[in-house]
Write an enzyme that holds these catalytic residues in place. Structure first.
Site, PDB file in Angstrom:
ATOM      1  N   THR A 104      10.882  -8.917   5.871  1.00 36.79           N
ATOM      2  CA  THR A 104      11.701  -9.445   5.073  1.00 36.79           C
ATOM      3  C   THR A 104      13.450  -8.857   5.479  1.00 36.79           C
ATOM      4  O   THR A 104      13.075  -7.141   6.220  1.00 36.79           O
ATOM      5  CB  THR A 104      11.569  -7.915   3.893  1.00 36.79           C
ATOM      6  OG1 THR A 104       9.805  -8.004   3.273  1.00 36.79           O
ATOM      7  CG2 THR A 104      12.453  -7.373   2.765  1.00 36.79           C
ATOM      8  N   ARG A 111       0.320  -8.640  -0.399  1.00 35.63           N
ATOM      9  CA  ARG A 111      -0.387  -7.558  -0.626  1.00 35.63           C
ATOM     10  C   ARG A 111      -1.267  -6.354   0.368  1.00 35.63           C
ATOM     11  O   ARG A 111      -2.352  -7.125   0.450  1.00 35.63           O
ATOM     12  CB  ARG A 111      -0.425  -6.737  -2.244  1.00 35.63           C
ATOM     13  CG  ARG A 111       0.471  -7.358  -3.584  1.00 35.63           C
ATOM     14  CD  ARG A 111      -0.592  -7.486  -4.688  1.00 35.63           C
ATOM     15  NE  ARG A 111      -1.389  -8.556  -4.594  1.00 35.63           N
ATOM     16  CZ  ARG A 111      -2.316  -9.347  -5.212  1.00 35.63           C
ATOM     17  NH1 ARG A 111      -3.018  -8.011  -6.102  1.00 35.63           N
ATOM     18  NH2 ARG A 111      -3.108  -9.821  -4.820  1.00 35.63           N
ATOM     19  N   HIS A 124       1.387  -0.750 -15.322  1.00 35.92           N
ATOM     20  CA  HIS A 124       0.234   1.066 -15.144  1.00 35.92           C
ATOM     21  C   HIS A 124       1.557   1.521 -14.689  1.00 35.92           C
ATOM     22  O   HIS A 124       2.353   1.476 -14.020  1.00 35.92           O
ATOM     23  CB  HIS A 124      -0.806   0.015 -13.991  1.00 35.92           C
ATOM     24  CG  HIS A 124      -0.724  -0.612 -14.213  1.00 35.92           C
ATOM     25  ND1 HIS A 124      -2.514  -0.503 -15.546  1.00 35.92           N
ATOM     26  CD2 HIS A 124      -1.679  -1.777 -13.321  1.00 35.92           C
ATOM     27  CE1 HIS A 124      -2.930  -1.731 -15.183  1.00 35.92           C
ATOM     28  NE2 HIS A 124      -2.621  -2.358 -14.407  1.00 35.92           N
ATOM     29  N   CYS A 177       6.874  -1.206   1.075  1.00 36.92           N
ATOM     30  CA  CYS A 177       8.069  -2.304   0.917  1.00 36.92           C
ATOM     31  C   CYS A 177       9.301  -2.176  -0.549  1.00 36.92           C
ATOM     32  O   CYS A 177      10.491  -2.792  -0.297  1.00 36.92           O
ATOM     33  CB  CYS A 177       7.383  -2.966   0.016  1.00 36.92           C
ATOM     34  SG  CYS A 177       6.091  -4.283   1.856  1.00 36.92           S
TER      35      CYS A 177
HETATM   36  C1  UGA Z   1       4.770  -5.452  -2.439  1.00 39.27           C
HETATM   37  C2  UGA Z   1       4.411  -6.798  -2.975  1.00 39.27           C
HETATM   38  O1  UGA Z   1       3.394  -6.862  -4.276  1.00 39.27           O
HETATM   39  C3  UGA Z   1       3.568  -8.001  -2.212  1.00 39.27           C
HETATM   40  O2  UGA Z   1       4.130  -9.247  -3.098  1.00 39.27           O
HETATM   41  C4  UGA Z   1       4.633  -7.444  -1.177  1.00 39.27           C
HETATM   42  O3  UGA Z   1       4.334  -8.659  -0.296  1.00 39.27           O
HETATM   43  C5  UGA Z   1       4.868  -6.897  -0.426  1.00 39.27           C
HETATM   44  O4  UGA Z   1       5.017  -5.686  -1.304  1.00 39.27           O
HETATM   45  C6  UGA Z   1       6.046  -6.992   0.400  1.00 39.27           C
HETATM   46  O5  UGA Z   1       6.784  -7.014   0.341  1.00 39.27           O
HETATM   47  O6  UGA Z   1       5.418  -6.612   1.995  1.00 39.27           O
HETATM   48  P1  UGA Z   1       2.137  -3.479  -1.645  1.00 39.27           P
HETATM   49  O7  UGA Z   1       3.771  -2.584  -0.617  1.00 39.27           O
HETATM   50  O8  UGA Z   1       0.873  -3.925  -0.217  1.00 39.27           O
HETATM   51  O9  UGA Z   1       3.060  -4.786  -1.984  1.00 39.27           O
HETATM   52  O10 UGA Z   1       2.072  -2.808  -3.103  1.00 39.27           O
HETATM   53  P2  UGA Z   1       1.865  -3.760  -4.432  1.00 39.27           P
HETATM   54  O11 UGA Z   1       0.669  -3.819  -5.502  1.00 39.27           O
HETATM   55  O12 UGA Z   1       2.777  -4.271  -5.358  1.00 39.27           O
HETATM   56  O13 UGA Z   1       2.040  -1.960  -5.225  1.00 39.27           O
HETATM   57  C7  UGA Z   1       3.431  -1.452  -4.727  1.00 39.27           C
HETATM   58  C8  UGA Z   1       3.311  -0.068  -5.953  1.00 39.27           C
HETATM   59  O14 UGA Z   1       3.683   0.471  -6.711  1.00 39.27           O
HETATM   60  C9  UGA Z   1       1.827   0.937  -5.347  1.00 39.27           C
HETATM   61  O15 UGA Z   1       2.679   2.076  -5.008  1.00 39.27           O
HETATM   62  C10 UGA Z   1       1.101   1.098  -6.474  1.00 39.27           C
HETATM   63  O16 UGA Z   1       0.881   1.691  -7.224  1.00 39.27           O
HETATM   64  C11 UGA Z   1       2.558   0.730  -7.997  1.00 39.27           C
HETATM   65  N1  UGA Z   1       2.284   0.155  -8.643  1.00 39.27           N
HETATM   66  C12 UGA Z   1       1.892  -0.761  -8.541  1.00 39.27           C
HETATM   67  C13 UGA Z   1       2.503   0.736 -10.465  1.00 39.27           C
HETATM   68  O17 UGA Z   1       2.891   1.765  -9.954  1.00 39.27           O
HETATM   69  N2  UGA Z   1       1.806   0.175 -11.563  1.00 39.27           N
HETATM   70  C14 UGA Z   1       1.519  -1.033 -11.273  1.00 39.27           C
HETATM   71  O18 UGA Z   1       1.636  -1.304 -12.989  1.00 39.27           O
HETATM   72  C15 UGA Z   1       1.584  -1.990 -10.482  1.00 39.27           C
END
Ligand code: UGA
Length: 433
Positions: free
Chosen positions: A121, A154, A254, A263
């Protein structure tokens, strides 16, 4: 086709392994010899579900190799993927040192026409910058094209995301580069994965736009949860109703204690920084970050208030320290920020996490490590559920009540029905319910 992947972090390792499953001949390289030794010894430097088996099978079948000879891999391969870290600097801008280093090594070892594909990125315009560096360090006149192929996987679901992506984004300058990339990703194309074929700058910006939009959804729902707390409304019902509107969508609604990881925080900050340099005020990005920071404060205040303003000598059982479930990653973890706030307020912490305890030890050196949720809860005054690992979803609440000293249960990921916790004799607190 022979492909080298430079960088064996989440992105590089999953991409290299995934592409080798397509039958391509892959060499994953890294300057970190320790990582390569580990991989050659059949071990993974990261925890990622399903990845270990996939690495083992592809390595056994000879399509996947690991090496610390970066220069050799550049010379021997036709397509070079860059998947190195682009960590944030203090001011929110992106540290491109690894990218610059790789570009220079490519330049110094350019021995034929090659396609360079950047997966890291990076700020918009970085592919052009990579090309300039390669040309500066190469004494030959071979053509190089630097394409952009951002990654959307992710952590914790990376393998699944690799094989079932929502889309593949290909930013190229020429039909030739595009046809090579289409060929590489053909198995996904055959499965009808949508392909976005665009220019390099757009591809680079798509990555930031996607992460900033998802982060915006989270900050938005967290603000709604805070408004629910003020009005007596219920965020679970609200989220459900919102998500059923097809234009909004169910995912990333959520409420909790905010987003973390390597990220979202970094990428929103980076786009704010990039746009500042372009004299554009990215107002939404700034607000998203502000709400995310405040969410920890709001959660901390709930705990302090429940203990009548002082956490001195209170023992808190912290369940979950990783930034989200299914990972050992604690980078920018809201749970860790919250724990630091608790410690600063005089609390003692007993923490448990299925995978991230080792990593958390260094960050929270005064916290006691527990063997499981019950061990953490023993003699605690309160439980704080900070990361929603599946194994915390069906805790024996009556047992917790018996072994705890106090009876406060802070469910900061809104996992439990309120009445279920109350029936067990615990006092329930959540976010927006
Ligand atoms: C994120 C993106 O989802 C990926 O598509 C992207 O490739 C990646 O960043 C990146 O740029 O490399 P990631 O950081 O692994 O992926 O995690 P997520 O599952 O997206 O969660 C990110 C954060 O958001 C976590 O702390 C999670 O707890 C929080 N979250 C997620 C919430 O608080 N509420 C939600 O509804 C969803």
């Amino acid at each position: 086709m022979n492909i080298a992947i430079i960088g064996t972090g989440y992105v590089g390792l999953v991409t290299g392994t995934g592409l080798s499953s397509f039958g391509l001949n892959i060499t994953c390289v890294d300057i970190d010899k320790k990582k390569i030794d580990l991989l050659n010894g059949g071990k993974l430097p990261i925890y990622e579900p399903q990845l270990e088996d996939l690495v083992e099978n592809n390595a056994k079948e000879g399509r996947l190799r690991f090496s610390s000879d970066v220069a050799g891999a550049i010379r021997k391969n036709d397509v070079i993927f860059i998947a190195v870290g682009t960590p944030p600097k203090e001011d929110g801008s992106t540290n491109l040192a690894s990218i610059e280093n790789v570009a220079r090594t490519i330049g110094e070892n350019l021995n034929a026409e090659k396609l360079i594909v950047n997966k890291s990125t990076v700020p918009v315009g970085t592919a052009d910058y990579i090309k300039k560096i390669i040309e500066r360090y190469s004494d030959k006149n071979y053509t190089v094209e630097v394409a952009s192929n951002p990654e959307f996987l992710r952590e914790g679901a990376a393998v699944r995301d690799f094989f079932h992506p929502d889309r593949i984004v290909l930013g190229t300058e020429s039909e030739h580069a595009l046809s090579i990339l289409m060929d590489i990703y053909r198995p996904l194309y055959l499965l009808e994965t949508p392909f976005i074929k665009t220019d390099v700058h757009t591809a680079e910006l798509i990555k930031y736009a996607a992460n900033c939009f998802l982060a915006t959804k989270i900050s938005f729902i967290n603000e709604m949860a805070n408004i629910c707390d003020k009005t007596g409304a219920n965020i679970t019902d609200l989220s459900k109703a919102l998500g059923l509107d097809g234009r909004i969508g169910k995912k990333f609604l959520h409420a909790g204690i905010g987003f973390g990881g390597s990220c979202f925080p970094k990428d929103v900050r980076s786009l704010v920084n990039q746009t500042e340099k372009l004299q554009y005020n990215f107002r939404i990005g700034k607000a998203v970050l502000d709400v995310n920071r405040k969410q920890i404060e709001i959660a901390l205040n709930k705990i302090v208030a429940a203990f009548d303003g002082s956490l001195n000598d209170k023992t808190i059982a912290l369940l979950g320290v990783s930034f989200k479930p299914e990972t050992d990653d604690i980078r920018e973890s809201p749970a860790i920020y919250l724990a630091k706030g608790l410690l600063e307020n005089g609390a003692k912490i007993k923490m448990y996490d299925p995978k991230a305890l080792e990593n958390a030890k260094a960050e929270l050196s005064s916290a006691k490590l527990s063997e499981d949720a019950y061990d953490a809860a023993k003699d605690a005054d309160a439980i704080v559920l900070a990361t929603e690992w599946n194994q915390f979803r069906h805790l024996d609440l009556s047992r917790l009540k018996t072994i705890m000293r106090g009876k406060l249960f802070f469910d900061f990921r809104n996992v439990y029905p309120k009445n279920k916790v109350a029936e067990a004799g615990l006092k329930y607190f959540a976010i927006g319910r």
